[in-house]
Each structure stands twice: as structure tokens, then as C-alpha cells.
Design a protein around this motif. Structure first.
Motif, PDB file in Angstrom:
ATOM      1  N   GLU A  95       0.819  -1.224   0.000  1.00  0.00           N
ATOM      2  CA  GLU A  95       0.000   0.000   0.000  1.00  0.00           C
ATOM      3  C   GLU A  95       0.843   1.260   0.000  1.00  0.00           C
ATOM      4  O   GLU A  95       0.346   2.343  -0.298  1.00  0.00           O
ATOM      5  CB  GLU A  95      -0.924   0.009   1.218  1.00  0.00           C
ATOM      6  N   ASN A  96       2.120   1.158   0.350  1.00  0.00           N
ATOM      7  CA  ASN A  96       2.997   2.323   0.402  1.00  0.00           C
ATOM      8  C   ASN A  96       3.700   2.496  -0.945  1.00  0.00           C
ATOM      9  O   ASN A  96       4.903   2.328  -1.080  1.00  0.00           O
ATOM     10  CB  ASN A  96       4.029   2.174   1.516  1.00  0.00           C
ATOM     11  N   ALA A  97       2.905   2.782  -1.955  1.00  0.00           N
ATOM     12  CA  ALA A  97       3.458   2.926  -3.301  1.00  0.00           C
ATOM     13  C   ALA A  97       4.257   4.218  -3.409  1.00  0.00           C
ATOM     14  O   ALA A  97       3.880   5.255  -2.866  1.00  0.00           O
ATOM     15  CB  ALA A  97       2.331   2.923  -4.333  1.00  0.00           C
ATOM     16  N   GLU A  98       5.371   4.130  -4.108  1.00  0.00           N
ATOM     17  CA  GLU A  98       6.243   5.302  -4.236  1.00  0.00           C
ATOM     18  C   GLU A  98       5.624   6.394  -5.091  1.00  0.00           C
ATOM     19  O   GLU A  98       5.939   7.564  -4.935  1.00  0.00           O
ATOM     20  CB  GLU A  98       7.589   4.868  -4.831  1.00  0.00           C
ATOM     21  N   ASP A  99       4.748   6.007  -6.017  1.00  0.00           N
ATOM     22  CA  ASP A  99       4.141   7.029  -6.867  1.00  0.00           C
ATOM     23  C   ASP A  99       2.904   7.651  -6.231  1.00  0.00           C
ATOM     24  O   ASP A  99       2.216   8.439  -6.869  1.00  0.00           O
ATOM     25  CB  ASP A  99       3.779   6.445  -8.232  1.00  0.00           C
ATOM     26  N   SER A 100       2.622   7.293  -4.977  1.00  0.00           N
ATOM     27  CA  SER A 100       1.533   7.886  -4.176  1.00  0.00           C
ATOM     28  C   SER A 100       0.177   7.765  -4.877  1.00  0.00           C
ATOM     29  O   SER A 100      -0.670   8.639  -4.741  1.00  0.00           O
ATOM     30  CB  SER A 100       1.830   9.362  -3.845  1.00  0.00           C
ATOM     31  N   THR A 101      -0.029   6.705  -5.652  1.00  0.00           N
ATOM     32  CA  THR A 101      -1.334   6.492  -6.267  1.00  0.00           C
ATOM     33  C   THR A 101      -2.252   5.791  -5.278  1.00  0.00           C
ATOM     34  O   THR A 101      -1.816   5.138  -4.348  1.00  0.00           O
ATOM     35  CB  THR A 101      -1.202   5.621  -7.533  1.00  0.00           C
ATOM     36  N   GLU A 102      -3.537   5.956  -5.469  1.00  0.00           N
ATOM     37  CA  GLU A 102      -4.507   5.336  -4.586  1.00  0.00           C
ATOM     38  C   GLU A 102      -4.612   3.845  -4.878  1.00  0.00           C
ATOM     39  O   GLU A 102      -4.260   3.375  -5.937  1.00  0.00           O
ATOM     40  CB  GLU A 102      -5.872   6.006  -4.757  1.00  0.00           C
ATOM     41  N   GLY A 103      -5.130   3.101  -3.909  1.00  0.00           N
ATOM     42  CA  GLY A 103      -5.285   1.675  -4.073  1.00  0.00           C
ATOM     43  C   GLY A 103      -4.051   0.918  -3.606  1.00  0.00           C
ATOM     44  O   GLY A 103      -3.155   1.467  -2.959  1.00  0.00           O
ATOM     45  N   ILE A 104      -4.009  -0.348  -3.930  1.00  0.00           N
ATOM     46  CA  ILE A 104      -2.889  -1.196  -3.526  1.00  0.00           C
ATOM     47  C   ILE A 104      -2.177  -1.710  -4.772  1.00  0.00           C
ATOM     48  O   ILE A 104      -2.729  -1.719  -5.875  1.00  0.00           O
ATOM     49  CB  ILE A 104      -3.355  -2.376  -2.647  1.00  0.00           C
ATOM     50  N   HIS A 105      -0.942  -2.149  -4.592  1.00  0.00           N
ATOM     51  CA  HIS A 105      -0.136  -2.702  -5.668  1.00  0.00           C
ATOM     52  C   HIS A 105       0.154  -4.173  -5.368  1.00  0.00           C
ATOM     53  O   HIS A 105       0.697  -4.493  -4.302  1.00  0.00           O
ATOM     54  CB  HIS A 105       1.183  -1.928  -5.814  1.00  0.00           C
ATOM     55  N   ILE A 106      -0.216  -5.055  -6.284  1.00  0.00           N
ATOM     56  CA  ILE A 106       0.021  -6.482  -6.117  1.00  0.00           C
ATOM     57  C   ILE A 106       1.499  -6.767  -6.367  1.00  0.00           C
ATOM     58  O   ILE A 106       2.057  -6.400  -7.407  1.00  0.00           O
ATOM     59  CB  ILE A 106      -0.841  -7.308  -7.084  1.00  0.00           C
ATOM     60  N   THR A 107       2.154  -7.426  -5.399  1.00  0.00           N
ATOM     61  CA  THR A 107       3.587  -7.707  -5.520  1.00  0.00           C
ATOM     62  C   THR A 107       3.907  -9.198  -5.575  1.00  0.00           C
ATOM     63  O   THR A 107       5.059  -9.565  -5.781  1.00  0.00           O
ATOM     64  CB  THR A 107       4.347  -7.090  -4.338  1.00  0.00           C
ATOM     65  N   GLY A 108       2.908 -10.060  -5.389  1.00  0.00           N
ATOM     66  CA  GLY A 108       3.174 -11.499  -5.438  1.00  0.00           C
ATOM     67  C   GLY A 108       1.900 -12.291  -5.569  1.00  0.00           C
ATOM     68  O   GLY A 108       0.840 -11.881  -5.082  1.00  0.00           O
ATOM     69  N   PHE A 109       1.993 -13.435  -6.244  1.00  0.00           N
ATOM     70  CA  PHE A 109       0.838 -14.307  -6.452  1.00  0.00           C
ATOM     71  C   PHE A 109       1.334 -15.741  -6.343  1.00  0.00           C
ATOM     72  O   PHE A 109       1.912 -16.286  -7.274  1.00  0.00           O
ATOM     73  CB  PHE A 109       0.207 -14.025  -7.822  1.00  0.00           C
ATOM     74  N   ASP A 110       1.144 -16.350  -5.160  1.00  0.00           N
ATOM     75  CA  ASP A 110       1.636 -17.697  -4.893  1.00  0.00           C
ATOM     76  C   ASP A 110       0.464 -18.664  -4.745  1.00  0.00           C
ATOM     77  O   ASP A 110      -0.663 -18.262  -4.437  1.00  0.00           O
ATOM     78  CB  ASP A 110       2.470 -17.730  -3.608  1.00  0.00           C
ATOM     79  N   VAL A 111       0.758 -19.946  -4.938  1.00  0.00           N
ATOM     80  CA  VAL A 111      -0.249 -20.976  -4.766  1.00  0.00           C
ATOM     81  C   VAL A 111       0.399 -22.178  -4.095  1.00  0.00           C
ATOM     82  O   VAL A 111       1.576 -22.493  -4.335  1.00  0.00           O
ATOM     83  CB  VAL A 111      -0.873 -21.388  -6.119  1.00  0.00           C
ATOM     84  N   HIS A 112      -0.370 -22.818  -3.234  1.00  0.00           N
ATOM     85  CA  HIS A 112       0.062 -24.065  -2.600  1.00  0.00           C
ATOM     86  C   HIS A 112      -1.014 -25.104  -2.885  1.00  0.00           C
ATOM     87  O   HIS A 112      -2.113 -25.067  -2.321  1.00  0.00           O
ATOM     88  CB  HIS A 112       0.236 -23.881  -1.090  1.00  0.00           C
ATOM     89  N   PRO A 113      -0.762 -26.055  -3.812  1.00  0.00           N
ATOM     90  CA  PRO A 113      -1.792 -27.043  -4.159  1.00  0.00           C
ATOM     91  C   PRO A 113      -1.897 -28.135  -3.099  1.00  0.00           C
ATOM     92  O   PRO A 113      -0.903 -28.544  -2.500  1.00  0.00           O
ATOM     93  CB  PRO A 113      -1.304 -27.600  -5.496  1.00  0.00           C
ATOM     94  N   VAL A 114      -3.105 -28.616  -2.907  1.00  0.00           N
ATOM     95  CA  VAL A 114      -3.382 -29.640  -1.908  1.00  0.00           C
ATOM     96  C   VAL A 114      -4.242 -30.731  -2.549  1.00  0.00           C
ATOM     97  O   VAL A 114      -5.185 -30.438  -3.299  1.00  0.00           O
ATOM     98  CB  VAL A 114      -4.103 -29.056  -0.680  1.00  0.00           C
ATOM     99  N   SER A 115      -3.907 -31.972  -2.267  1.00  0.00           N
ATOM    100  CA  SER A 115      -4.737 -33.098  -2.683  1.00  0.00           C
ATOM    101  C   SER A 115      -5.566 -33.533  -1.479  1.00  0.00           C
ATOM    102  O   SER A 115      -5.007 -33.975  -0.461  1.00  0.00           O
ATOM    103  CB  SER A 115      -3.857 -34.254  -3.186  1.00  0.00           C
ATOM    104  N   PHE A 116      -6.895 -33.398  -1.585  1.00  0.00           N
ATOM    105  CA  PHE A 116      -7.745 -33.613  -0.403  1.00  0.00           C
ATOM    106  C   PHE A 116      -9.052 -34.259  -0.836  1.00  0.00           C
ATOM    107  O   PHE A 116      -9.733 -33.786  -1.752  1.00  0.00           O
ATOM    108  CB  PHE A 116      -8.026 -32.282   0.297  1.00  0.00           C
TER     109      PHE A 116
END
Length: 506
Positions: A95-116
Motif C-alpha cells: 500500500e505504500n506505493a512510491e508514486d503515491s497512487t490510490e489503491g494497492i499494488h500487487i507484488t506477489g501471487f503464490d499458490v500451494h496445491p493440496v490433494s484432499f
């Protein structure tokens, strides 16, 4: 189906998505996909999904469909296949973007697969609002990978269909990683990057050594031949001379077989080489971004189209040297040769993809747009280059061509096709095979190739190696008094493309 179910900064617990019935035929297909290690790729805010472990220090794009367990692990006599049906998404944001724009900036997208193996209720449709005992019911335990709850890809005891419930959960975590650095983890690559760089440098050193060795051999051999010819004082000695000097009156005789086809191939090759060279220059100057594959492919196609005048000029110059007159056909064949072949292959593949309902099928309007780009831009540029090529003076040669062609004696085995073709392509392919390994790894092992500077160097080395191999093989051929060198010189290096094709299949 997940779209609309994710809310920014709102964690989602185990949520059922849908229920799928997998019959015997599809079950075998799914087991084969798991055995061949197929992976699923998703994107979120243009970031590919990443499966990583900080404890084990690895990160790889996408997640596997399932996993294969050996008999010692399951207690069965054969390998068992399990399906990942629950996905735990972890999304990091800043949320502390350097360009001071509103909203949030996504910095990562991880997944942990599970067999269930979820506990199923009889009847009814399964959706996000359905309550399942092992997922979103009150007091349900966390969904984790446990051998006792793995979902095996096999039919029921009486042969009924396998019932699979797909589910997911989402966790949002605030991160201090700047938005501008979110691609760093994707570009770090595999742990053998040092091997990558050392292998490229080693390839460069080998090729440079071969360049010097070939140049030294050629200079010393030619000097020895010329000195031997100059020492011939008597007419009898001159009549007994052998080697390349005997074919000086036939060496510039135009190719006997289809000069039209050879000129088209040479012109098309010049166009491809020029387009790739400028593509590498643009990538080095940061005008192209390897992460944006669509932009990169579009730029390569546009550069190829704009280099059409190079193909027209080179093809016309060579065709004029052969004293041929059908310059209009030459220009049309040059403009339509490679694009026409590629369009036919593309349309055939696209028809099959459309029948299969694949997402990679291209619409008819896109095909029309590419056709318009070819007809309205590429073809006129080829005609412009061909115009200047035919207007230029004919290439001059230092010797006159005899009216009657010299009889060709029996040739040694290394000067006869296909042996010369097979031998000629080994060295050019060997000079780039190490780099090809990393390119193929980037294509098939879910990595991103971005060392364009090394790729440009290897491209230049490939061109130099092809030229040197052509010179050496042509010299050996002329020493055997064979003046039909045009097509052989072409195929001796073009066979490296055959090696590349076989390597890509492998």
C-alpha cells in the motif's frame, strides 16, 4: 468461476467451487497428464502464479495437476496418481506505493496445491455457497496435504465415476517489496544460472578458437597451393596440375538446378537474419520486454515485414547474376514463399484447435489482419527492394566462364551429399546448442529467457561459423574439381536447421 469471488484484502477460507464427475476414459487421460508432469498456469494482475518454498529455496511458475507416488509410498504394487483439487492462494500487496497512487499494488501471487478427499453429500449441486463438512462447515479442520486424505485418481470399487470437489482459499499478506521489483523472483531463474553463463562463455571461446584455426588452415593451405602452381615451369607440369585451379573457368557458372528457388531461399534467409538481428538490438536497448510475450512476438513480426525490402534486393541481385529474366515471378515468390508456407501451417493448426475448443485458437479476423499486413506492407516492400536489386549493376567475377562445362571426376565421400550436408551442419549447430538448451528450457520448463545480449552474440557467432564452414567445404569441393558448389554450399550450412528441428523435437 473464481472471478468475482476474490475481494481485495479479504481473506477467503476453504470455499467449494464445483463438483466434477470423471469417468474411466477421462480418468486415464488425467493420470497420463499427471505422469507427464503437466502444469496449470494462472495470472493475477499480469503476474504468473508461482509455487515456491522459502525453506527449500525454490520457485517455479505454475503448479502440477497432481503427483505420482511410488509403490513403496502407497503400499500398492503399482504407482498411484493423486490429483490436486484444492488451491491455497497467497497474494502479497503493497500500500505504500512510491508514486503515491490510490489503491494497492500487487507484488506477489503464490499458490500451494493440496490433494484432499472432501466428504461428499448425496445429491445436489456443489457451488460456493454449498456447505461441505471437510471444507466450509463449522469446525472443519484446515485442508492440508496428508497421506490419509489424498485424492487418488481411480474409480470406485464398483467402477463408478470419480467424484471430485474443487475448492480454494485466499490469504492476503502485506509486503514491503516495492512494486517495481515484483518481477525479480521470476527473473532469478534456476539455481544453475552460473552454469548458464559459464556455458555460454565456453561456447564463445570454442567458436573463436575454431575461427582462428580455420582461418590459419585456409591461409596456409592456399599459400601452399599457389606456391605450387607458381613453381610449375614446364608445359608437362602444367598439364598434370590438379585441384581448384582447373575449375577457374567453371566456378562462377550459374547453378544448373532452379536458380529461382535458390535466390528465393537466400533472399528469405537474409530477411529472417536481418529481422532477428534488429529484434535482438531492440531487446538489448530495452525497447522490448521479454515478460510481455505478445508485445515481443508482435514486434518480431513487424520487423520481419519491414525487412521485406532486404529479401527483395538480395534475391534480385542473385537472380540477375544467374542471367534469368523472370524478375516478376522471382519477386512474387520471394514475397509469398515463407509467409505462404507459414500461413498454410498456421491455418491447418488453427482449424484443429478450433474443433478442439482450445483457448489458443485464433479468430478469423486476426487471420485477415495478418493477411492484410502481408499484402499491404510486406509485398510492396519486397517489390521496392527487388526494383533496386535489378537496377543495380550485375555482380562482376574475376574470371570468364567457359562455354562448355568441365567434366566432373569421381568425388571423395566427404564431398558428396548427403555426407557433406550432414557433416557441414554439425559445427554451426554445436556452436549454439548450449544456448538452445536454455531457450528450450525457458519454453518448456516455465522459465523466462531474458539474456538477449548473449543471444545476439551467439547469433553473430552462428553466422560467422556458417560462413567459415561454407568456405572450408567449398574449398574441399573445388579441390575435387567439382564446380557445382552453389546448392551444396547452401545445404552444407542449412542442415544446421535440420539439427535444430530434431533437437527441438527431442
Amino acid at each position: 468461476a473464481v472471478r468475482g469471488l476474490m475481494r481485495v484484502k479479504k481473506d477467503v477460507g476453504c470455499t467449494p467451487l464445483c463438483q466434477v464427475h470423471i469417468n474411466g476414459r477421462k480418468l486415464g487421460w488425467m493420470r497420463k497428464l499427471v505422469e507427464r508432469q503437466y502444469r496449470v498456469h494462472l495470472t493475477f494482475d499480469q503476474l504468473p502464479v508461482l509455487m515456491r518454498s522459502r525453506e527449500l529455496n525454490y520457485a517455479v511458475r505454475g503448479y502440477p495437476i497432481g503427483f505420482q507416488a511410488p509403490p513403496g509410498y502407497t503400499g500398492l504394487k503399482t504407482d498411484e496418481f493423486y490429483l490436486y483439487n484444492h488451491l491455497k492462494f497467497t497474494i502479497t500487496y503493497n500500500e505504500n506505493a512510491e508514486d503515491s497512487t490510490e489503491g494497492i499494488h500487487i507484488t506477489g501471487f503464490d499458490v500451494h496445491p493440496v490433494s484432499f478427499q472432501h466428504k461428499l453429500d448425496e445429491g445436489g449441486e456443489v457451488g460456493p455457497t454449498t456447505e461441505i463438512e471437510t471444507c466450509n462447515a463449522e469446525g472443519a479442520a484446515d485442508v492440508v496435504n496428508d497421506p490419509g486424505t489424498y485424492l487418488a485418481l481411480r474409480s470406485g470399487p464398483t467402477g463408478e465415476d470419480l467424484q471430485v470437489i474443487y475448492s480454494y482459499s485466499v490469504e492476503w499478506k502485506e509486503s514491503s517489496l516495492p512494486w517495481a521489483d515484483r518481477w525479480d523472483v521470476y527473473l532469478i531463474g534456476s539455481p544453475d544460472d552460473d552454469i548458464h553463463y559459464f556455458a555460454i562463455v565456453n561456447s564463445l571461446m570454442i567458436v573463436l578458437f575454431l575461427t582462428g584455426a580455420i582461418a590459419t588452415i585456409m591461409i596456409r593451405t592456399l599459400r601452399k597451393d599457389i606456391a605450387g602452381y607458381n613453381e610449375m615451369q614446364t608445359l608437362e607440369e602444367a598439364q598434370e596440375e590438379t585441384g581448384w585451379k582447373l575449375v577457374h573457368g567453371d566456378v562462377f557458372r550459374p547453378p544448373q538446378f532452379s536458380p529461382m528457388l535458390l535466390s528465393v531461399l537466400v533472399g528469405t534467409g537474409a530477411q529472417i537474419g536481418t529481422a532477428f538481428f534488429f529484434s535482438m538490438i531492440c531487446a538489448i536497448l530495452k525497447l522490448l520486454n521479454p515478460m510481455k510475450k505478445g508485445q515481443t512476438l508482435t514486434a518480431i513480426i513487424i520487423l520481419y515485414v519491414l525487412c521485406g525490402s532486404v529479401a527483395g534486393y538480395v534475391s534480385a541481385r542473385f537472380y540477375k547474376f544467374c542471367d534469368a529474366k523472370a524478375w516478376k515471378l522471382n519477386t512474387i515468390y520471394t514475397a509469398a514463399g515463407l509467409p505462404g508456407t507459414m500461413v498454410v501451417i498456421f491455418v491447418i493448426l488453427n482449424i484443429f484447435l478450433s474443433f478442439a475448443g482450445a483457448a489458443t485458437a485464433v479468430s478469423f479476423l486476426t487471420i485477415l489482419a495478418l493477411f492484410a499486413l502481408w499484402v499491404c506492407v510486406s509485398t510492396p516492400l519486397v517489390f521496392v527492394g527487388s526494383f533496386f536489386g535489378f537496377r543495380a549493376d550485375k555482380m562482376e567475377v574475376p574470371t570468364k566462364t567457359n562455354h562448355i562445362a568441365r567434366i566432373i571426376p569421381d568425388l571423395p565421400w566427404y564431398s558428396k551429399p548427403p555426407f557433406s550436408v550432414i557433416l557441414g551442419g554439425i559445427l554451426p549447430f554445436g556452436s549454439v546448442c548450449i544456448e538452445l538448451f536454455f531457450i528450450m528450457s525457458a519454453l518448456w520448463l516455465h522459465q523466462i529467457y531474458y539474456v538477449m545480449g548473449f543471444l545476439l552474440a551467439v547469433l553473430l557467432i552462428l553466422g560467422a561459423t556458417c560462413a567459415e564452414v561454407a568456405v572450408v567445404m567449398c574449398y574441399l569441393q573445388l579441390c575435387s574439381e567439382d564446380h557445382r558448389w552453389w546448392w551444396k554450399a547452401f545445404w552444407n550450412c542449412a542442415s544446421a536447421g535440420g539439427y535444430l528441428f530434431l533437437y527441438s523435437l527431442w
